[in-house]
Enzyme design. Structure first.
Site, mmCIF file in Angstrom:
data_model
loop_
_atom_site.group_PDB
_atom_site.id
_atom_site.type_symbol
_atom_site.label_atom_id
_atom_site.label_comp_id
_atom_site.label_asym_id
_atom_site.label_seq_id
_atom_site.Cartn_x
_atom_site.Cartn_y
_atom_site.Cartn_z
ATOM 1 N N ARG A 15 0.710 -1.202 0.074
ATOM 2 C CA ARG A 15 0.119 0.023 0.072
ATOM 3 C C ARG A 15 0.907 1.233 -0.124
ATOM 4 N NH1 ARG A 15 -3.730 -0.334 5.117
ATOM 5 N NH2 ARG A 15 -1.751 -1.403 5.703
ATOM 6 N N GLU A 16 1.881 1.334 -0.687
ATOM 7 C CA GLU A 16 2.925 2.623 -0.852
ATOM 8 C C GLU A 16 2.255 3.809 -1.402
ATOM 9 O OE1 GLU A 16 5.590 -1.104 -1.499
ATOM 10 O OE2 GLU A 16 3.540 -0.756 -1.936
ATOM 11 N N GLY A 442 -22.273 5.316 12.406
ATOM 12 C CA GLY A 442 -21.577 4.219 13.018
ATOM 13 C C GLY A 442 -20.181 4.311 13.501
ATOM 14 N N SER A 443 -19.290 4.599 12.616
ATOM 15 C CA SER A 443 -17.835 4.779 12.855
ATOM 16 C C SER A 443 -17.456 5.933 13.335
ATOM 17 C CB SER A 443 -17.033 4.260 11.964
ATOM 18 O OG SER A 443 -16.826 4.778 10.462
ATOM 19 N N CYS A 653 -25.050 3.849 0.882
ATOM 20 C CA CYS A 653 -24.282 4.845 0.258
ATOM 21 C C CYS A 653 -23.780 5.036 -1.280
ATOM 22 C CB CYS A 653 -22.967 4.987 1.154
ATOM 23 S SG CYS A 653 -21.708 3.674 0.985
ATOM 24 N N HIS A 704 -16.193 11.927 2.944
ATOM 25 C CA HIS A 704 -15.208 11.658 2.187
ATOM 26 C C HIS A 704 -14.419 12.708 1.653
ATOM 27 C CE1 HIS A 704 -18.087 8.168 1.449
ATOM 28 N NE2 HIS A 704 -16.867 7.566 1.455
#
Length: 768
Positions: A15-16, A442-443, A653, A704
């Site tokens: 995941r660079e 939720g988060s 969503c 986002h």
């Protein structure tokens, strides 16, 4: 025979790109450092494919954020709200404009919301939706495609540049002005495409891949004509450039004659999703066309069954000859993890199950292996046959008790005790919420400290007692914050959860996991999908302890947070040895058990998220109802074991609901929360027209994007909502979970959100 890869993962095996992007956004590294990381990743990908022996190696499949966003910048498809920012920059290809369009922009006197985002066909990949208006002047702002072709050439590697085709680019976007027609847009955009292609032809490109996945969708005659027009113009402009037209994610069906008549040099078809299309295509295939057969699955992680693939390849060879057949992946490998060789921890992924898998790097070698088998390598075929047999007979896959429970399901298992009006009254009496009740999805922000805490616990650096103490403290702090902000229905924050699907998969039988199986969801957001290898069941409660603890800290309602069965299915790598519907119903029964246990523990509001239900919709309308029948049934089975006074929420969503609104209503959820902020409440109109009978939380701010919306902005959105829906049925919430955000912006945005809700209560009371 040639071998062909349609695209390759771009985030890096570790995941660079994600880490570099986020460091750049945070001001921790320079643009030069970000660009260096990108060059290194592109080189690694090209060399991996070159060394494997692939003939058609893709370039321009790399993107810092999204390939459709890249196309917007390349062609000058810049939304009007970003034009002032564009004009203020020294170079229009500046990352400042690029990332502003993706993430929103709120500095230097500019304030612009991000572009709308939605799912790429039926995948979990999100793309930025192009916006078309009459004022746009299309021009080649940035020739990224040419730059990357030359970059590969400088390394001694000839690549096949990849571009989203002009018709699919237009059809994937939104026309923002009435009267603007797709044909007129195509006329304006084609000169830019032709300029791009001419530059590649002049630079020495031999093949170019133009992706037209919309050819697997239902198309109107007008849209079909767009393909004829576009490719006739392109062929005349670049006669020496070989064009590979790529379709994927489904079959051509009634678009078959259209596709094979287009003036291109090769046609790619997806024979994983639609193997049945091969006969029709071969029956009318022109003599001057090559066929790229997509037989290696670009969307799942199971090893290729060589016998099945070879049957299709041999059929194509028999009709066309070897020199006209390319062996390929079904679609871009963007949707699969990098390299199975990175999975070295046998306590996470057992050798038996690992032996059934193939990630992107291994799929490249499967393409080569199929070519080698055709050339006479019987050993490769025999080894593969042994693996296929071993997997099909493995005892760990099948659980008789799960199959028996599924067989015993009745219609009553998918029905709530009472209709919604009765439930709504019972819930109002129990919950006693105000008008425009506020909640979150939720988060809450997953800080570096929280991520480190989970990682330390997994590594054994801290023990369970230390871990749970710190998680409780995080929950306690979040509950206190929500109470201070005067939010009405609280959440516990999900600090113990790594991912909304992975967390549940880790506690369900029939799932297995990877350490490095990351795939891109959008931008820098990567997910590590669980792998469903066998029958699914729940052996113990999964969330009850944390939800109960959170409820003990407050007198306000605390939402229990679960992920729904269709989303767990869609966001996992799914077993391919039984119908997806059966796997989904198995998951639904596991979630049902959890919902019932939450209610028993005193949780009166339970959210079962189904953001992927629209994503799972088949691409052809004729196939919709079969899917929707079992998808809706699965959700209803999950939630129908509770009493009337227990309020069931669901969340969806970045979806278009117009064409399935009746099915959304059939889910019978008491409250649905949806994304509407980027679309300025456009998505809400269908709920109004349909007279959706349940309660709705239209997301009033875009999580986002790092920008903080004002009270006034959110109030305006809520005012729009009240023009469409009864005030009694409107909730106030963000458009998605807050996991990826930072605390300061989150607190301010939620404070503004609560203020907007209070404004609306005052306004409604004043007009009553």
């Amino acid at each position: 025979m040639q071998t062909n890869i349609l695209g390759y993962p771009r985030i890096g095996s570790n995941r660079e790109l994600k880490k570099a992007n986020e460091a750049y956004w945070a001001g921790k590294i320079s643009l030069e450092k970000l660009q260096l990381t990108a060059r290194q990743l592109r080189r690694q990908n090209w060399e991996t494919l070159h060394n494997a022996g692939i003939d058609l190696i893709p370039s321009n499949d790399f993107s810092y954020y999204d390939q459709i966003l890249d196309m917007c910048v390349m062609t000058g498809t810049i939304p009007a709200r970003f034009k002032a920012l564009k004009e203020s920059l020294v170079t229009p290809s500046s990352p400042e404009l690029y990332f502003a369009m993706a993430r929103g922009y709120q500095k230097n006197g500019f304030d612009a919301t991000a572009m709308e985002m939605t799912k790429w066909f039926d995948t979990n990949y999100h793309y930025l939706v192009p916006e078309f208006d009459a004022s746009q002047k299309y021009q080649l702002l940035y020739n990224k495609c040419l730059d990357e072709f030359k970059e590969a050439l400088s390394l001694g590697i000839q690549t096949k540049p990849v571009l989203i085709g002009p018709v699919s680019f237009i059809l994937s976007g939104k026309i923002k002005e009435e009267g603007l027609q797709t044909a007129g847009l195509l006329d304006k955009l084609l000169p830019v495409y032709i300029q791009l292609l001419q530059s590649l032809q002049q630079a020495g490109a031999t093949w170019v891949q133009l992706d037209e996945p919309t050819l697997v969708l239902d198309q109107t005659p007008e849209h079909q004509e767009l393909f004829h027009y576009a490719y006739t113009q392109i062929r005349e402009a670049v006669p020496a450039l070989k064009i590979l037209l790529a379709t994927y994610f489904g079959g051509l069906q009634d678009n078959t004659s259209l596709a094979i008549q287009l003036p291109v040099d090769a046609l790619h078809i997806d024979l994983v999703r639609a193997p049945e299309q091969l006969d029709d295509i071969l029956a009318a295939f022109p003599e001057n066309l090559q066929l790229s057969v997509g037989v290696v699955n670009g969307r799942n992680i199971w090893k290729n069954n060589y016998e099945q693939s070879l049957q299709l390849i041999h059929k194509a060879i028999a009709a066309l000859g070897k020199d006209r057949v390319m062996i390929a992946t079904s679609c871009s490998l963007l949707h699969t993890p990098y390299d199975l060789d990175l999975e070295t921890d046998e306590t996470v992924l057992t050798p038996q199950i690992k032996n059934w898998m193939a990630f992107a790097k291994q799929k490249v070698h499967e393409v080569i292996a199929l070519k080698d088998i055709i050339a006479g390598n019987d050993t490769l075929l025999k080894d593969n046959q042994a693996t296929m047999l071993e997997r099909s007979t493995a005892a760990i896959i099948h659980k008789p008790a799960v199959k028996a429970r599924l067989a015993a399901l009745t219609a009553a298992d998918a029905q709530r005790k009472s209709t919604f009006p009765a439930r709504q009254k019972a819930q109002e009496e129990i919950l006693k919420l105000p008008l425009f009740p506020t909640t979150t999805i939720g988060s809450f922000p997953q800080t570096e400290d929280i991520r480190k805490l989970r990682a330390d616990f997994k590594k054994g650096v801290i023990n369970r007692e230390e871990y749970e103490k710190d998680i409780r403290k995080a929950i306690q702090d979040s509950v206190q914050l929500q109470e201070n902000l005067r939010i009405d229905v609280l959440v516990h924050g999900e600090f113990e959860r790594n991912d909304m699907v992975e967390y549940f998969g880790e506690q369900l039988e029939g799932f297995v996991f990877t350490k490095n199986g990351w795939v891109q969801s959008y931008g820098s957001r990567c997910v590590k999908p669980p792998v469903i290898y066998g029958d699914v069941q729940r052996s113990a409660p999964m969330t009850v302890e944390w939800s109960s603890y959170a409820q003990s800290l407050t007198n306000k309602p605390m939402k229990g947070m679960l992920t729904g069965p269709v989303t767990i299915l869609q966001w996992s790598f799914v077993r391919d040895d039984q119908p997806r519907s059966e796997t989904t119903l198995q998951i639904a029964l596991a979630i049902r058990d959890e919902v019932v246990d939450l209610e028993k523990a005193g949780i009166r509001v339970i959210q079962v998220d189904e953001p992927a239900i629209r994503e799972g919709l088949p691409l052809r309308e004729a196939d919709w109802q079969t899917y929707l029948d079992w998808a809706v049934k699965a959700f209803r089975i999950s939630v129908s074991g509770v009493e009337d006074a227990t309020q069931i929420h669901t969340h969806m969503c970045y979806s278009e609901f117009n064409d399935i609104i009746s099915n959304i209503a059939a889910m019978d959820a008491d409250v649905i929360t949806i994304e509407t902020s980027r679309s300025q409440m456009e998505l809400l109109e269908v709920f109004s027209t349909f007279r959706y009978p349940y309660e709705i939380g239209p997301g009033v701010y875009d999580i986002h994007s790092p920008r903080v919306p004002t009270v006034e902005e959110m109030t305006v959105l809520l005012e729009k909502a009240t023009q469409l829906l009864p005030a009694r049925n409107i909730w106030v919430n963000p458009d998605c979970g807050l996991k990826t955000r930072k605390w300061p912006e989150t607190e301010q945005a939620l404070r503004n959100m609560v203020a907007a809700a209070r404004n609306m209560r005052v306004a409604i009371t004043a007009t009553a």
